[in-house]
Motif scaffolding. Structure first.
Motif, PDB file in Angstrom:
ATOM      1  N   ARG A 258      25.911  10.781   0.595  1.00 19.92           N
ATOM      2  CA  ARG A 258      26.882  10.258   1.567  1.00 19.92           C
ATOM      3  C   ARG A 258      28.083  11.178   1.786  1.00 19.92           C
ATOM      4  NH1 ARG A 258      23.453   6.723   3.751  1.00 19.92           N
ATOM      5  NH2 ARG A 258      23.308   4.694   2.719  1.00 19.92           N
ATOM      6  N   LEU A 261      29.239  11.162   5.425  1.00 16.78           N
ATOM      7  CA  LEU A 261      29.920   9.932   5.815  1.00 16.78           C
ATOM      8  C   LEU A 261      31.324   9.863   5.233  1.00 16.78           C
ATOM      9  CD1 LEU A 261      27.098   7.238   5.526  1.00 16.78           C
ATOM     10  CD2 LEU A 261      28.044   8.251   7.585  1.00 16.78           C
ATOM     11  N   LEU A 294      29.929   2.558   0.002  1.00 15.81           N
ATOM     12  CA  LEU A 294      30.581   3.662   0.709  1.00 15.81           C
ATOM     13  C   LEU A 294      32.064   3.385   0.896  1.00 15.81           C
ATOM     14  CD1 LEU A 294      30.373   6.312   2.407  1.00 15.81           C
ATOM     15  CD2 LEU A 294      29.962   4.834   4.394  1.00 15.81           C
ATOM     16  N   VAL A 410      26.159   3.235   8.963  1.00 17.61           N
ATOM     17  CA  VAL A 410      25.616   3.805   7.725  1.00 17.61           C
ATOM     18  C   VAL A 410      24.094   3.858   7.834  1.00 17.61           C
ATOM     19  CG1 VAL A 410      25.495   3.601   5.224  1.00 17.61           C
ATOM     20  CG2 VAL A 410      27.543   2.819   6.451  1.00 17.61           C
ATOM     21  N   LEU A 413      19.503   6.482   3.192  1.00 13.02           N
ATOM     22  CA  LEU A 413      19.626   7.724   2.435  1.00 13.02           C
ATOM     23  C   LEU A 413      18.520   8.698   2.821  1.00 13.02           C
ATOM     24  CD1 LEU A 413      20.325   6.309  -1.141  1.00 13.02           C
ATOM     25  CD2 LEU A 413      21.973   7.536   0.290  1.00 13.02           C
TER      26      LEU A 413
END
Length: 956
Positions: A258, A261, A294, A410, A413
């Motif tokens: 992440r 992000l 996150l 989001v 993964l």
């Protein structure tokens, strides 16, 4: 011109003119000419032919150059498009767009004004049929309105805003709901300096959009308004709290990935100098994707930027616990801000205190797990002095209409991140091997929730004890159940269920039934078919599911797909909540939709292709509209994977009528226009199985014929011969002369590939006899062509040339460009045999011009190989190598073994001519292997002899 023709004939002329140069079926003309409620003539084709005669007389009287033909109920009017206002309008509109894109508004204005001057009221307004009305609506929306948009844009760019406003007055009276016109009016008022008028207009229109539920347009209109009137907000100096609140949960120690992000959140929450911004940032995504993780991770990293503290609350919007209400949020925040003694005040007083306390502070507020916009609508205005970070499974479109919300979606993964997280959660003591770990991680589809639960329970989800066709689905179903403990149910299925239970009844039904779709993604049209509801209603339902992140948009604007685990979960809901009959009906409706669309697409591109007998009509399925060739190609391009999956699953699940009909309707196109030989083989095998299971010998024979064609392309001639013999037996027993004709024809092609020219010629002669008996011009012309191929290979070049020529003449009458190209190649080969290389090359070039625009891959491959042969004969080795290389590339893309064998044979001869021993050996060895596979013993032995002899003396 209208005075010399009857209304019905004029309707037919209109339908032909808007499709000038294209094939128009009798069915399309019937729909245009006669209203649905009126009785059709008994002899439709005779009546249409009569109208066609009147049209020819009328056009001839006006001195127009044209050609109007009718081939077996398919009409075509060839006429100069520059003489038709509709096509002139489209060309001028395209030119205007180019001028606008190149920064030439004056040029664009000239073109679009000229185009609009062609309009003299609604086009074809005296035609009342539904297709004509649909065409008028499409012309208005897709051409007339865009022309006005370009006109208005040009006026604004030329500083003629006052003129633009006058044009808008008229257009908005006719199109009061056009978002684009609303936007242009705001821009025009802004350009005129009428700021207050623009604000009032924007406020009124946005309120109306919100009341009508068009939140998407309201959001974009708000963004446009803010862009027109952007103002820098001044910030007051921050004052530190005595004891800043730190309400965040603990940081996540095993956080993986992440990084992009996290950087994106940094960018959205601070200015160019790194100073914190205020406003609302929404972190959204599907259940279990890691939104909270996150947000918490980023908040811990950014803690130093917020010296006055961080507020956090879990709103339990999607949870087994009761959701948190507004008053509780206010009390919690005031308590942590040091105002616990004020909780006895009225709610209004506490709200004012919270707003005042935060107004001059640099704080971060995290509103985690919001159910919808309504849950946080009252609290957000009180946090105006704070950065508000919201996480939700919903898009919260209602919040966006009132605030300039910055969003982060989001995603799942990446595969390496998924594997890393699974390793961490499984722990160092895990005994699962690396290959199994990788496959288990892949099953989770990038969902951190699933990976975490799997890691904790990895011993219960071993991968090697599941096999069979549905192995992956079985493993996913097992994964959905992992995580149930004595004190809490944290299985992925239970987490998904929290979102599912929040849906409306129609949305829950859609979520369940659409998961039964057989392919990877689906269009709104097939969703409407599956649900048996109108498209507009289903579009709204799908938007609800997208907003809940239970499905996502695929590559297209109106295409959707499930995450694999969500699909399995939805199917589990379907098994629990729906009776089997409803699930079966939904599956049949989707199959019926694909079959109807495939038939229309096939009819648009291959009008002469015989179609299977119809299936019983499924209720709640709208009949398909007539497709244009371009629409048909788009359909086949977008739906190939879905059509393959639909055929295979239909055969497995017992929908046998669809399983053998769909390949018949759809896969002839793929055989001729792509590299899909293996897909074609798979669906043809499924078709044979289903036709046999249905006890339909005619369908079995037809499906076996198609399957044999696939095996011929793949070079498996023994299996192809076996299936052709069975197919011939089916056709003979059923007394189907045309089926016998087609099977004999393919048996002849097979013998050509084996180099058995006499046997091939005998089979083609039998096929010709049947074609003459049945008056089958298409079968006659194709058989003549292949008889020419066999005769030329057997050394009878003069006879071969006669057959090639006769087949070409017939192909021209049938307007079959693929066959025309093949005949030209055959004639070129004979000319090359005679040493007339220049003429042979010109024939091949003409053939290439016929097939390349149509993307006819097999014919294009043949032309390149034949051209290579001609160049080789005239010793133009460079040109020969280029052509043979192109032919080989096309053949390998489709795994077409006969063409691959010929390409390698030619490349070996070219390499030998240029003295390249290594390339000669490589290509000839590969050609020997392929000809051996084909059973062409003569060609195999000839190449072995040449390989042993090697290149001529003196070469290197």
């Amino acid at each position: 011109m209208e005075a010399g023709i009857t209304p019905k004939a004029r309707a037919m002329l209109a339908s032909l003119l808007v499709r000038a140069g294209g094939a128009v079926s009798a069915g399309t003309l019937v729909d245009w000419v006669w209203d649905e409620e009126k009785e059709h003539p008994r002899n439709v084709l005779g009546t249409l032919d009569n109208y066609a005669t009147k049209i020819r007389n009328l056009l001839g009287q006006h001195g127009m150059t044209f050609k109007l033909t009718n081939s077996r109920g398919t009409f075509r009017l060839e006429v100069d498009r520059k003489s038709i206002d509709f096509h002139i309008f489209g060309e001028r509109l395209r030119t205007a767009r180019v001028h606008i894109e190149q920064g030439d508004p004056a040029g664009a204005m000239e073109q679009v004004t000229s185009a609009l001057s062609l309009l003299r009221g609604p086009p074809l307004d005296d035609l009342t049929s539904e297709p004509a009305a649909g065409w008028r609506y499409g012309f208005e929306q897709n051409q007339v309105l865009p022309a006005h948009f370009i006109r208005l844009t040009g006026l604004l760019k030329l500083d003629r805003a006052a003129d633009a406003l006058q044009v808008l007055e008229q257009l908005q009276a006719e199109h009061p709901s056009s978002y684009r016109l609303h936007r242009l009016r705001m821009t025009t008022l802004h350009a005129l300096g009428r700021r207050q008028d623009e604000i009032e207009y924007f406020t009124r229109v946005r309120r109306q959009m919100a009341q009508e539920g068009d939140l998407h347009s309201a959001k974009h209109l708000t963004k446009h308004h803010e862009e027109l009137h952007a103002r820098r907000a001044t910030s007051r100096p921050a004052m530190a709290l005595a004891e800043p609140p730190q309400m965040l949960p603990h940081d996540i120690t095993d956080f993986v990935g992440r990084s992009a992000l996290l950087r994106a959140l940094d960018a959205l929450t601070s200015d160019a100098k790194g100073r914190p911004l205020r406003g609302v940032v929404l972190v959204e995504g599907m259940p279990g994707v890691g939104k909270t993780a996150l947000a918490v991770r980023w908040a811990h990293r950014a803690k130093r930027r917020y010296p006055d503290g961080i507020l956090y609350i879990d709103l339990h919007g999607f949870s087994q616990y009761r959701e948190v209400d507004h008053a509780t949020i206010v009390d919690s925040f005031l308590t942590h801000l040091g105002h616990g003694k004020s909780l006895s005040r009225s709610l209004g007083q506490k709200e004012a205190l919270l707003r005042e306390t935060l107004s001059a502070k640099v704080t971060l507020t995290v509103l985690d797990n919001a159910r919808d916009s309504a849950q946080i609508r009252e609290i957000v205005p009180l946090l105006a002095g704070s950065l508000v970070l919201v996480t939700s499974r919903q898009r919260l479109s209602g919040l966006s209409t009132g605030y300039s919300v910055r969003r982060i979606v989001v995603p799942q993964l990446l595969s390496d991140e998924s594997l890393a997280l699974l390793r961490v959660q499984a722990g160092a003591q895990s005994t699962v091997d690396e290959q199994s770990l990788e496959e288990l991680a892949g099953l989770c589809g990038g969902l951190p929730l699933a990976l975490t639960v799997l890691g904790y329970n990895i011993a219960d989800c071993q991968i090697k004890d599941a096999d069979g066709v549905d192995r992956l689905s079985a493993l996913r179903r097992r994964l959905l159940k992992l995580g149930a403990t004595g004190d809490q149910d944290v299985t992925p299925h239970s987490v998904f269920a929290q979102s599912y239970r929040m849906l409306t009844t129609p949305a829950r039904r859609a979520f369940r039934l659409l998961s039964l779709h057989f392919g990877y993604d689906f269009s709104v049209e097939v969703a409407a078919a599956g649900l048996g509801r109108p498209k507009e209603e289903v579009g709204d339902t799908l938007a609800t599911l997208v907003g809940a992140h239970l499905i996502s948009r695929s590559n297209g604007v109106e295409r959707y797909r499930y995450h694999d685990l969500l699909r399995e979960s939805a199917r589990r809901f379907a098994a629990d909540d729906d009776i089997p009959a409803e699930c079966g009906a939904a599956e049949r409706r989707m199959l019926a939709f694909y079959l109807a669309q495939a038939i229309e697409a096939d009819r648009a591109l291959i009008p002469e292709h015989p179609l299977p007998p119809p299936m019983p009509v499924e209720p709640q399925i709208q009949p398909p509209s007539v497709m244009l060739p371009r629409q048909a190609r788009i359909f086949f391009a977008e739906e190939r994977a879905n059509l393959v999956s639909s055929v295979l699953q239909a055969s497995r699940q017992g929908y046998h009528g669809y399983a053998w009909r769909l390949p018949n309707a759809a896969f002839t196109f793929y055989e001729e226009h792509g590299s899909y030989a293996e897909d074609c083989r798979l669906v043809r095998e499924a078709a044979v199985i289903s036709a046999r299971a249905e006890g339909n010998e005619i369908a079995e024979g037809s499906s076996l014929l198609y399957l044999a064609r696939s095996y011929m392309e793949l070079g498996q001639l023994e299996r192809a011969k076996e299936y052709l013999d069975i197919s011939l037996g089916c056709a003979t027993r059923a007394g189907m002369a045309r089926a016998q004709l087609s099977t004999l024809y393919h048996l002849g092609k097979l013998e050509v590939l084996r180099d058995n020219h006499e046997a091939a010629a005998a089979l083609f002669e039998r096929s010709l006899e049947l074609a003459r008996q049945e008056h089958d011009q298409e079968g006659l012309s194709w058989t003549k062509y292949y008889l020419g191929v066999a005769l030329r290979a057997g050394g009878r070049t003069d006879d071969a040339m006669i057959h090639f020529h006769e087949a070409k003449v017939a192909a021209e009458e049938l307007r079959d460009e693929s066959l025309q190209a093949r005949c030209l190649c055959g004639m070129a080969a004979v000319l090359a045999d005679r040493g007339e290389h220049h003429m042979a090359a010109s024939y091949c070039a003409k053939a290439l011009r016929l097939v390349e625009p149509a993307q006819d891959i097999p014919a294009t491959t043949l032309v390149h190989l034949r051209l290579a042969e001609v160049h080789l004969a005239r010793e133009a080795l460079g040109a020969a190598r280029d052509c043979a290389g192109k032919g080989l590339s096309l053949a390998e893309e489709g795994n077409r073994v006969p063409a691959m064998a010929e390409a390698h044979r030619l490349l070996g001869a070219i390499a030998a001519g240029s003295g390249d021993r290594a390339a000669t050996s490589t290509h000839r060895l590969r050609a020997i292997e392929l000809y051996s596979q084909l059973g062409n013993r003569a060609m195999e032995l000839d190449l072995r002899r040449r390989l042993e002899e090697g290149p001529p003396e003196g070469t290197t």
